[in-house]
Design an enzyme around this catalytic site. Structure first.
Site, PDB file in Angstrom:
ATOM      1  N   GLU A 154      52.606 -11.830  37.646  1.00  0.00           N
ATOM      2  CA  GLU A 154      53.962 -11.751  37.085  1.00  0.00           C
ATOM      3  C   GLU A 154      54.199 -10.347  36.540  1.00  0.00           C
ATOM      4  O   GLU A 154      53.273  -9.665  36.116  1.00  0.00           O
ATOM      5  CB  GLU A 154      54.152 -12.806  35.990  1.00  0.00           C
ATOM      6  N   LEU A 156      56.947  -9.809  34.193  1.00  0.00           N
ATOM      7  CA  LEU A 156      58.033 -10.120  33.275  1.00  0.00           C
ATOM      8  C   LEU A 156      57.952  -9.254  32.028  1.00  0.00           C
ATOM      9  O   LEU A 156      56.879  -8.971  31.529  1.00  0.00           O
ATOM     10  CB  LEU A 156      57.967 -11.601  32.869  1.00  0.00           C
ATOM     11  N   ASN A 215      50.825  -2.255  34.245  1.00  0.00           N
ATOM     12  CA  ASN A 215      50.862  -2.257  32.785  1.00  0.00           C
ATOM     13  C   ASN A 215      50.143  -1.048  32.189  1.00  0.00           C
ATOM     14  O   ASN A 215      50.573  -0.485  31.181  1.00  0.00           O
ATOM     15  CB  ASN A 215      50.264  -3.552  32.239  1.00  0.00           C
ATOM     16  N   PHE A 256      60.280   4.513  29.365  1.00  0.00           N
ATOM     17  CA  PHE A 256      58.980   4.474  28.686  1.00  0.00           C
ATOM     18  C   PHE A 256      58.519   5.844  28.188  1.00  0.00           C
ATOM     19  O   PHE A 256      57.329   6.093  28.073  1.00  0.00           O
ATOM     20  CB  PHE A 256      57.907   3.840  29.580  1.00  0.00           C
ATOM     21  N   ILE A 257      59.465   6.734  27.862  1.00  0.00           N
ATOM     22  CA  ILE A 257      59.062   8.003  27.250  1.00  0.00           C
ATOM     23  C   ILE A 257      59.693   8.137  25.860  1.00  0.00           C
ATOM     24  O   ILE A 257      59.988   9.238  25.397  1.00  0.00           O
ATOM     25  CB  ILE A 257      59.394   9.233  28.134  1.00  0.00           C
ATOM     26  N   GLY A 264      52.572  -2.856  21.444  1.00  0.00           N
ATOM     27  CA  GLY A 264      51.872  -4.087  21.088  1.00  0.00           C
ATOM     28  C   GLY A 264      52.177  -5.164  22.105  1.00  0.00           C
ATOM     29  O   GLY A 264      52.416  -4.888  23.278  1.00  0.00           O
ATOM     30  N   CYS A 267      50.494  -8.073  26.473  1.00  0.00           N
ATOM     31  CA  CYS A 267      50.103  -7.514  27.773  1.00  0.00           C
ATOM     32  C   CYS A 267      49.417  -6.151  27.679  1.00  0.00           C
ATOM     33  O   CYS A 267      48.260  -6.008  28.069  1.00  0.00           O
ATOM     34  CB  CYS A 267      51.330  -7.415  28.680  1.00  0.00           C
ATOM     35  N   LYS A 341      58.522  -5.871  19.731  1.00  0.00           N
ATOM     36  CA  LYS A 341      59.658  -5.264  20.412  1.00  0.00           C
ATOM     37  C   LYS A 341      60.874  -6.152  20.178  1.00  0.00           C
ATOM     38  O   LYS A 341      60.732  -7.292  19.716  1.00  0.00           O
ATOM     39  CB  LYS A 341      59.379  -5.103  21.913  1.00  0.00           C
ATOM     40  N   ARG A 348      52.146 -10.396  18.349  1.00  0.00           N
ATOM     41  CA  ARG A 348      50.795 -10.039  18.766  1.00  0.00           C
ATOM     42  C   ARG A 348      50.660  -8.518  18.881  1.00  0.00           C
ATOM     43  O   ARG A 348      51.452  -7.873  19.546  1.00  0.00           O
ATOM     44  CB  ARG A 348      50.453 -10.711  20.101  1.00  0.00           C
TER      45      ARG A 348
END
Length: 458
Positions: A154, A156, A215, A256-257, A264, A267, A341, A348
């Site tokens: 996945e 997701l 990831n 993602f910058i 956290g 994943c 997030k 977690r």
């Protein structure tokens, strides 16, 4: 198509609901009787936008069923999806006991040819272990039934999982080359593959590695940007301007910058650790992945370091635990954001947890607000004299010595700064997500620490 999903956690429930919504009949199996009972009553145990209505709509329509009866689940499905957890073992490697237990359960009850889909995040080579476990169980039954194990990881994102599942950018399928298995997977995902081809077929080991590689790549981008922010602080640069400068390069892009107080969730931390352990097991030193993990661990201390710098200013260059405890004891911090997030209640590996525990160790108190993670925080930490969970972000500010932001929830992005200033005992903000403009806050009289911006720059 009749589909059985084993493990009704985050991945399993979302996938089950979406498959049911396009017309498949889905049987959900979980060992947690309370969870099953709650789902039958319409109570979804996790927060994910759009999920509760999707589950309840399809349950009412009779397309999705919930049970703890594994045998009934095996007898129902032509396709079996394994979506149980793979928690990190003591050394950080993925624990496969739940995956293999489901494989053995399936093999204990199948009477006809089935497709077994491994959707759990698992190390490379797990498909082979699932095959071996099922063959061993079938041999103990003296039963000769065909089955095919498919790796179907996945991709997701928490907060947009339903949308990601309904409109996937790719569907990775690892098989042993069996044409029947390929055709079944094509049929299963046909409703999601109409506009353009999203199916990517490969061998099982490549599919398993693809999940970890994705990831780990995203985690690498985050840690790299955090390291650049740390450099910016020491060099007198503004990381937001740097971000804009490099993001405009189409080879890099803006995704993602964004620097922050560390990643956290369920994943990234787990998958980076698991791939490091896999590398070690085959004798390869994964230097980049180790650095990614080390930077992230360090980054989760940034907000506390800023707090120390501000409140322990006489010991900036050599802040001892004793000095920190003395300077912070009795102070109260307003905390906006508990989840790792936005759009989730998942705490977690959340940066908020690291920060709160560091503050409590120094005798400080926390007044916290989060739109969704309050119950989860209560579950994790219980009742404490030094933690007050409040109903609004404004209530968290009352008489606090400073505001700290750990999560970039939408309604934190444009607050009334006059209200913040009036409520705080002193106008100090520690922003772990770089939500605000330092110059504007300076004009309003705030002392503003952000990641690679504002007062954080030396």
């Amino acid at each position: 198509m009749k589909v059985t999903v084993f493990g009704i956690g985050y991945v399993g429930l979302v996938q089950a609901a979406v498959l049911a919504d396009v017309g498949h009949e889905v049987f959900c199996v979980d060992i947690d009787q309370h969870k099953i009972d709650q789902l039958k009553k319409g109570h979804v145990p996790i927060y994910e936008p759009g999920l509760e209505s999707l589950v309840n709509h399809n349950f009412a329509a009779g397309r999705i069923h919930f049970t703890t009866d594994a045998k009934a689940g095996v007898e129902f499905g032509d396709v079996h999806i394994i979506a149980v957890g793979t928690p990190p073992d003591e050394d950080g490697s993925a624990d496969l006991k739940y995956v293999l237990a489901v494989a053995q359960t399936i093999a204990s009850h199948i009477q006809q040819e089935v497709i077994v889909i491994d959707k759990s995040t698992v190390p490379v080579g797990t498909a082979d272990k699932v095959v071996a476990a099922m063959k061993q169980t079938l041999a103990s039954r003296d039963c000769d039934v065909d089955f095919h194990v498919v790796s179907n990881p996945e991709f997701l994102k928490e907060g947009s999982a339903v949308s990601d599942c309904l409109k996937p950018d790719r569907i990775v399928i690892g098989t042993d080359g069996n044409e029947h298995a390929k055709n079944v997977m094509k049929e299963l995902y046909e409703p999601f593959n109409r506009n353009h081809g999203r199916l990517i077929f490969m061998d099982t080991r490549s599919a398993e590695l693809t999940k970890y590689a994705a990831n780990c790549m995203l985690a690498t981008k985050i840690s790299f940007m955090n390291e650049m922010a740390n450099l910016a602080e020491k060099l007198g640069a503004d990381i937001e301007k740097v971000r804009q400068g490099i993001g405009s390069d189409e080879r890099i892009g803006y995704h993602f910058i964004y620097p922050g107080c560390g990643y956290g969730g369920s994943c990234f931390p787990k998958d980076v650790q698991a791939l490091i352990r896999t590398s070690e097991q085959i004798g390869y030193d994964s230097k980049i992945l180790k650095a990614v993990e080390a930077v992230n661990i360090q980054q989760k201390q940034k907000l506390f370091e800023y707090i120390q710098r501000h409140f322990c200013s006489d010991t900036v260059n050599n802040t001892s635990p004793e000095n920190s405890a003395e300077s912070l004891r009795g102070k109260t911090f307003a905390l906006w954001g508990l989840s790792f997030k936005p759009k989730t209640d998942d705490m977690r590996e959340a940066s908020s947890r690291e920060l709160m525990q560091a503050l409590w160790a120094c005798g400080a108190k926390v007044q916290a607000y989060d739109p969704e993670a309050m119950e989860e925080c209560q579950r994790i930490f219980g009742s404490r004299d030094d933690l007050q969970l409040v109903g609004t972000k404004e209530a968290a500010l009352k008489s606090a010595d400073a505001l700290v932001i750990c999560t970039e929830w939408q309604n934190f992005k444009a607050p009334d700064f006059d209200v913040i200033n009036a409520a705080l005992s002193q106008p100090v903000i520690f922003d772990g997500r770089n939500l605000y403009n330092p110059e504007r806050l300076q004009e309003k009289g705030f002392i503003y620490y952000a990641i690679g911006r504002g007062q954080s720059i030396k």
